[in-house]
Structure formats: structure tokens, C-alpha cells
Design a protein around this motif. Sequence first.
Motif, PDB file in Angstrom:
ATOM      1  N   MET A   1       1.184   4.545  -2.479  1.00  0.00           N
ATOM      2  CA  MET A   1       1.298   6.102  -2.085  1.00  0.00           C
ATOM      3  C   MET A   1       2.190   6.621  -2.805  1.00  0.00           C
ATOM      4  O   MET A   1       2.103   7.604  -3.181  1.00  0.00           O
ATOM      5  CB  MET A   1       0.648   5.888  -0.717  1.00  0.00           C
ATOM      6  CG  MET A   1      -0.202   5.256   0.246  1.00  0.00           C
ATOM      7  SD  MET A   1      -1.858   6.336  -0.971  1.00  0.00           S
ATOM      8  CE  MET A   1      -1.202   7.579   0.462  1.00  0.00           C
TER       9      MET A   1
ATOM     10  N   HIS B   1       0.708  -1.022  -0.174  1.00  0.00           N
ATOM     11  CA  HIS B   1      -0.152   0.114  -0.318  1.00  0.00           C
ATOM     12  C   HIS B   1       0.794   1.454  -0.162  1.00  0.00           C
ATOM     13  O   HIS B   1       0.397   2.159  -0.564  1.00  0.00           O
ATOM     14  CB  HIS B   1      -0.920  -0.015   1.281  1.00  0.00           C
ATOM     15  CG  HIS B   1      -1.660   1.504   1.365  1.00  0.00           C
ATOM     16  ND1 HIS B   1      -3.047   1.032   0.885  1.00  0.00           N
ATOM     17  CD2 HIS B   1      -1.849   2.717   2.124  1.00  0.00           C
ATOM     18  CE1 HIS B   1      -3.541   2.459   0.777  1.00  0.00           C
ATOM     19  NE2 HIS B   1      -2.521   3.496   1.811  1.00  0.00           N
ATOM     20  N   ALA B   2       2.354   1.335   0.507  1.00  0.00           N
ATOM     21  CA  ALA B   2       3.092   1.908   1.087  1.00  0.00           C
ATOM     22  C   ALA B   2       3.364   2.647  -0.399  1.00  0.00           C
ATOM     23  O   ALA B   2       4.177   4.472  -0.948  1.00  0.00           O
ATOM     24  CB  ALA B   2       3.723   2.215   1.787  1.00  0.00           C
TER      25      ALA B   2
ATOM     26  N   ALA C   1       4.665   9.514   9.334  1.00  0.00           N
ATOM     27  CA  ALA C   1       3.188   8.536   8.700  1.00  0.00           C
ATOM     28  C   ALA C   1       3.643   7.499   9.576  1.00  0.00           C
ATOM     29  O   ALA C   1       5.353   6.064   8.642  1.00  0.00           O
ATOM     30  CB  ALA C   1       2.847   8.640   7.986  1.00  0.00           C
ATOM     31  N   PRO C   2       2.900   5.640   9.029  1.00  0.00           N
ATOM     32  CA  PRO C   2       2.720   4.499   9.317  1.00  0.00           C
ATOM     33  C   PRO C   2       3.737   3.885   7.841  1.00  0.00           C
ATOM     34  O   PRO C   2       2.813   4.582   6.724  1.00  0.00           O
ATOM     35  CB  PRO C   2       1.932   3.919   9.456  1.00  0.00           C
ATOM     36  CG  PRO C   2       0.669   4.306   9.068  1.00  0.00           C
ATOM     37  CD  PRO C   2       1.439   5.994   9.432  1.00  0.00           C
ATOM     38  N   HIS C   3       4.542   3.504   7.620  1.00  0.00           N
ATOM     39  CA  HIS C   3       5.445   3.011   6.297  1.00  0.00           C
ATOM     40  C   HIS C   3       5.526   4.509   5.425  1.00  0.00           C
ATOM     41  O   HIS C   3       5.709   4.384   3.838  1.00  0.00           O
ATOM     42  CB  HIS C   3       4.894   2.032   5.940  1.00  0.00           C
ATOM     43  CG  HIS C   3       5.108   0.360   6.359  1.00  0.00           C
ATOM     44  ND1 HIS C   3       6.026  -0.147   6.421  1.00  0.00           N
ATOM     45  CD2 HIS C   3       4.052   0.132   7.043  1.00  0.00           C
ATOM     46  CE1 HIS C   3       5.445  -1.120   6.600  1.00  0.00           C
ATOM     47  NE2 HIS C   3       4.215  -0.827   7.128  1.00  0.00           N
ATOM     48  N   GLY C   4       5.762   5.604   5.851  1.00  0.00           N
ATOM     49  CA  GLY C   4       5.665   6.869   5.452  1.00  0.00           C
ATOM     50  C   GLY C   4       6.961   6.989   4.517  1.00  0.00           C
ATOM     51  O   GLY C   4       7.167   7.297   2.879  1.00  0.00           O
TER      52      GLY C   4
ATOM     53  N   GLY D   1      -2.953   8.520   4.025  1.00  0.00           N
ATOM     54  CA  GLY D   1      -3.359   7.261   2.853  1.00  0.00           C
ATOM     55  C   GLY D   1      -2.592   6.397   3.467  1.00  0.00           C
ATOM     56  O   GLY D   1      -3.355   4.825   3.407  1.00  0.00           O
ATOM     57  N   PHE D   2      -1.648   6.876   4.297  1.00  0.00           N
ATOM     58  CA  PHE D   2      -0.816   5.699   4.565  1.00  0.00           C
ATOM     59  C   PHE D   2      -1.895   5.220   6.066  1.00  0.00           C
ATOM     60  O   PHE D   2      -0.669   4.055   6.611  1.00  0.00           O
ATOM     61  CB  PHE D   2       0.369   6.312   5.317  1.00  0.00           C
ATOM     62  CG  PHE D   2       1.332   7.092   4.522  1.00  0.00           C
ATOM     63  CD1 PHE D   2       2.291   5.641   4.194  1.00  0.00           C
ATOM     64  CD2 PHE D   2       1.129   7.973   3.359  1.00  0.00           C
ATOM     65  CE1 PHE D   2       3.103   6.181   2.876  1.00  0.00           C
ATOM     66  CE2 PHE D   2       2.430   8.697   2.513  1.00  0.00           C
ATOM     67  CZ  PHE D   2       3.154   7.530   2.002  1.00  0.00           C
ATOM     68  N   TYR D   3      -2.615   5.894   6.896  1.00  0.00           N
ATOM     69  CA  TYR D   3      -3.067   4.699   7.719  1.00  0.00           C
ATOM     70  C   TYR D   3      -4.191   4.304   7.571  1.00  0.00           C
ATOM     71  O   TYR D   3      -5.426   3.279   7.962  1.00  0.00           O
ATOM     72  CB  TYR D   3      -3.495   6.384   8.348  1.00  0.00           C
ATOM     73  CG  TYR D   3      -2.690   7.479   9.257  1.00  0.00           C
ATOM     74  CD1 TYR D   3      -2.071   6.722  10.247  1.00  0.00           C
ATOM     75  CD2 TYR D   3      -2.256   8.595   8.751  1.00  0.00           C
ATOM     76  CE1 TYR D   3      -0.906   7.690  10.729  1.00  0.00           C
ATOM     77  CE2 TYR D   3      -0.900   8.880   9.188  1.00  0.00           C
ATOM     78  CZ  TYR D   3      -0.683   8.835  10.515  1.00  0.00           C
ATOM     79  OH  TYR D   3       0.666   9.221  10.641  1.00  0.00           O
ATOM     80  N   GLN D   4      -4.732   4.425   6.015  1.00  0.00           N
ATOM     81  CA  GLN D   4      -6.031   3.200   5.778  1.00  0.00           C
ATOM     82  C   GLN D   4      -5.578   1.749   6.315  1.00  0.00           C
ATOM     83  O   GLN D   4      -7.121   1.697   6.325  1.00  0.00           O
ATOM     84  CB  GLN D   4      -5.953   3.522   4.490  1.00  0.00           C
ATOM     85  CG  GLN D   4      -7.750   3.106   3.542  1.00  0.00           C
ATOM     86  CD  GLN D   4      -7.365   3.186   2.039  1.00  0.00           C
ATOM     87  OE1 GLN D   4      -6.568   3.751   1.170  1.00  0.00           O
ATOM     88  NE2 GLN D   4      -8.324   2.142   2.073  1.00  0.00           N
TER      89      GLN D   4
ATOM     90  N   ARG E   1       1.660   7.149  -6.074  1.00  0.00           N
ATOM     91  CA  ARG E   1       1.497   8.667  -6.449  1.00  0.00           C
ATOM     92  C   ARG E   1       1.728   9.989  -5.718  1.00  0.00           C
ATOM     93  O   ARG E   1       1.397  10.981  -6.329  1.00  0.00           O
ATOM     94  CB  ARG E   1      -0.148   8.279  -5.321  1.00  0.00           C
ATOM     95  CG  ARG E   1      -1.261   8.103  -6.561  1.00  0.00           C
ATOM     96  CD  ARG E   1      -3.185   8.008  -5.416  1.00  0.00           C
ATOM     97  NE  ARG E   1      -3.252   6.392  -5.552  1.00  0.00           N
ATOM     98  CZ  ARG E   1      -3.428   6.364  -4.264  1.00  0.00           C
ATOM     99  NH1 ARG E   1      -4.368   7.078  -3.551  1.00  0.00           N
ATOM    100  NH2 ARG E   1      -3.727   4.863  -4.230  1.00  0.00           N
TER     101      ARG E   1
END
Lengths: 284, 321
Positions: free
Chosen positions: A10, A6-7, A98-101, B119-122, A13
Motif C-alpha cells: 500500500m 500488504h501495508a 488505519a491498521p499498519h498505516g 486498502g489497509f483494512y483489506q 502505491r
Amino acid sequence: MKPTTHAIRMGVRRGWTEFVQSVRSTQDQGFYIFTGLAVLGYLIIRRNTEVEGTDLLIPTVAMPSIIGGLVTFGVVIGPAYALAMEREDGTLLRLKAAPHGLTGYFTGQLLFHSISLLPQLLIILIPSFLIFDDVMSNGASGWVTVVWVLVLGLLATMPIGMVIGSLVPNAQKVGTWGMLPIMVLAGISGIFYPIQQLWGWVQVIAQIFPMYWLGLGMRSAFLPDSAAMLEVGESWRTGWTILVLGAWAVVGILVTPVVLRRMARRQTGSQVEAARETAAQWIR
Amino acid sequence: MQTNDQPGSAGATSADTDVVIEVHDLHMRYGTKDVLTGVDLEVHRGGVMCLLGPNGAGKTTTIEILEGFRSRTSGEVRVLGADPLHASEDWRARTGVVLQSWRDHPRWTPRRLLTHLGGFYQPYSTPERTRPYDVDLLLDTVGLTELADQKIATMSGGQRRRLDVAVGIVGRPELLFLDEPTAGFDPHARREFHHLVHRLSDLENTTIMLTTHDLDEAEKLADRILILAGGRFVADGSAEQLARQVAGESEVKWSRDGERFVHSTADATAFVRQLLTQYGEDVTDLEVHRASLEDTYMTLVQQHEAGGTGAAARLFEEAAR
């Protein structure tokens, strides 16, 4: 979906957003147009000069070399400045929170700096094809070579930029540790005159770094085979090109994540605060 | 203080849901300078906690250690059940950090940036706690709706700080850290921010830890105030508790026969009763001032500066008895 996957999405994007914003900004448009005009200006001034010992014209020979040089320049200096600045201004720290930011951030950087080459290439290639004759001598197979040299060249050079950006103490130092060495390399890497005119040891240094090989690969893509006579060993040395660029790519892929992680680990709010104060105080 | 458990707190067992922060004997040394010399702290879920202290007392260092952004010299630290320095990205998803922005993301708009970072928290969204926050709602909450599609580079310092707060809470954190969140706010923005903090604490059951230099703000916001001086906590309690315990004396002022009198006493009620009994209607303009948080703070910090932490901490311990 796995958070890492997912990261990365992101990040893709993010890279695209950065690219669109860059293309729309007058600052970046100015940069693209300036480099494009400078290169075309040089080529146009020398459009009727023949390269010694051949019937090829300067623009035909110099254009591929300059593209190789610009790719190296953009892909090293771009990420170096971006990382050094975004380390200072808190961009990186925001993503770190942020998680996996950070995965997203580095994916974004990779994509952004890669696709940022397109406007720069187009602004040189399109007018070149309109103004000069015989720009591409090898047809479709030449374009295939352009693509693989570009991809391999990106992999070989972008890690250098990221490592410089991670290691310099602040953005102002990118000039000393990034810009200066690249300028020197551009001078000795056979972009503006054949490398054989230089001393032996300078030739050796130039051939250690990827810039020379990117230029050589580009010349092999655009120029007729007869032009290989002008090169070291009177050959395009395609095998060596793959080997040297490949070696830089492998080292880069192994080293860069370690350097980036180490740099990101040291990111704190007070570091950003200190950088802000340093930047506000120009004269010390 | 609220202690009701949040069922949606991912991964936490019922045994550790209540304690959010646990710090034992935390030391921090920069070169030869000791900044933290044995900090102990236990924080339960819910509520707003304020960290006060003079410049250089180690507030930012403490908060950065708790955020997992800074490695400590020694000591035990557990935040949401994990050591923040080695915590996973899942842990990150449960915490929020409000950073002091400077000039990052100048070409982005608030809407684009919040959508991106949210979006990273989704992947960490649960039915009890949907993540991230709805961006429009968030923009409205911090009062940036009108600027939502403007470049961040064009925003003023105060507007940027509000965006910082929005970024900090976009993942609907269980625990939120704010380092001097209202520095540079105008009075209106400050009041709005205070509403926001209360709302987060009451409605979202977010545990909030903030540092500030504004004692009035600390008094308004915090359920619990900690004063850091000389590398240790020299006070811990609600604003009223601190005022009563540390600067235990109240000030009584009155006029008699056109003359102004001031007297400090530990038991203002008894003193006033006696005063009125003795002089009756001769006493006019009577005022009783209980020590404010500012008095408390000044007393503590002055004592610390005069006699080292030992004296201030001892005074605090004596007063607490």
C-alpha cells in the motif's frame, strides 16, 4: 498475505500516487524548472572558464558536484518539510488510525522522495549533455558509479531529513534546523570551489557530513581520472566515500525508526488542532 | 439498547463481546491540572453514546485515551478487550476514528484517498464483515459522489468533514469514535449525518461514541448521554431519564382572569388536576413543559460550577434513587 507486507505494498502505491500528483502539480513543476534553470544558467555563464591547473572546463567539473549537492538538499529538506507539515495537518494521524498505516506512510515517503530526484536530475542532465562537451568521461562504468553513489547517498542522507522533520517543533522551524545547516554545508562541501581553499577545521567539518562525499563520488563518476589531482590526497578516495556514506546509512537505519516511532506515538487529534490554531495565528 | 452479538467480531470470545468499553478510575493530569479525576464507564455493544460537557471538561482527552492516541495518568481502560495504548494493529482494524481534518492530502481526490486508506483494512475482511467499504457506496452515503474526483484542496469545510466521516468508517469499524463530528455542518448536512449515524448503528451494529456541543443533536442521536464536568461523569442515562432525574421539576403555565401564572412542580399531572378542579373553566392557555436536555445540562453544569462536582454528582445520585 501478511498485513505488514500488504501495508508495504500500500505504501509503494502511496509513494507512486504522491509522485504522479507532484509531477502534475504546477507548484512542483515550477520548483523543478527553477532549480534546473538556475543550475544551467550558472554553468552556461562559466562555460568557457578553465579550472586552474587543468584543461577541464567549469561546467564539466561543477555539474557532478552540483548534482551531489542537489541530491543531498532534496533528500534532506524534502522529507523534513513533508514530515513536519504532515504531522501538523493530520496526514500522519489519519494513517496512524488505519491498521499498519504508519508502515504504509513511511514506505510511501521513502519511495516518493527517492523517485522525486529523477525529474530534478533529468532537467539538469539532459540539457547539460546537449550543451556541453565531455560531460561523461567514463562511459558505462561511470554510470554504474552514478547509480551506486546515488543509492548509498540516499540511504545516508534521507534519514537525516526524516529525523529533522520528526524533531522540529513545527514546519516553520525546518528553515532554521534544516535549510540553514544544509546551505552552510553546501558552501563548504567543495561544490562551487575546491575544499582545499578553506581552513583546515572547516575541511574536517565538511568531510564529516555526507554532502561532500556525494559530490566527490559524482565527480569520480563523471570526470576523467586525471581530474583526481584536484581532490584532497589527489585521489577519488572511493574507499572513504563508501565508508563515510555507509556509516551514515547504518546510523540512519538504526536511529530513524526509533525517532519516527517516538514522534508518531505522540500524535493526537488535539495536537493537530493546536497546530492549526498556531498556524492561523501568525503574529504572536 | 441493542445487545445482540456480532458473530464477525474478530478475535473476541463470547464472554467479552458484550462489553465494548470498560473504564475504571481513570485519571488524567496535565502538569498540575487535573482534567479527569476518576472516570468510570461501561459501554455495551451497539447503540449511540454521546459525551457532553463544557469546554475543557475533558471530553476530547477521554475520547483520545479510548482511541489509544493518548497515554493516561492512571486507571484501567479496556476497549474491545485490549488496553488501547498497547493494542495491536488488528485492534486498530476494528475501531474507527473520525478526525478533524485541516489541510491533509490536498492533492488527493476523495475517491483516491478512500481507496488508499480502505486498502489497509483489506487483510481484516471476514465473511461476516467484509472490509473495506465499497468506495462508491461510501461516497454516496456521505453525499460526495459528485466531488469524488475533485482535489480535496478545493473542497469546503463541510465537505471535508463529510470526507472525514467517510474515512472514519471505511474499515467498517465495530466501534466508532467521533469528536465533534458536525461542527461546521449546515442544517441539511447535519440531518444527513444523523441519518448516517442511525444507519451505522442499526444496520452495521456499530457502537458509536461521539462528543458534541449541540444538545439537540445529542437528544436526537444518543441512546445514552454522559455529562462530563469537573473531571467526572455527573450524569448518565437517556435524554428522558436525565431530564426526569436531574431537573425533576416541570413548569406549568396558565392564564386566569387575564393574568399569567407560572408554577414549578415535581408532579405536573397532580398539580394540573388540582388546578382544574379548583378553577375549572377559568383556566386558559395551559402549558406544561418538561425540562429539556438543555435545562438538565445547564442545571448540572451550573451546580457543578457553583459547588464543585461533589454537589452535582450527589444531586444526580439522589435523583437516581
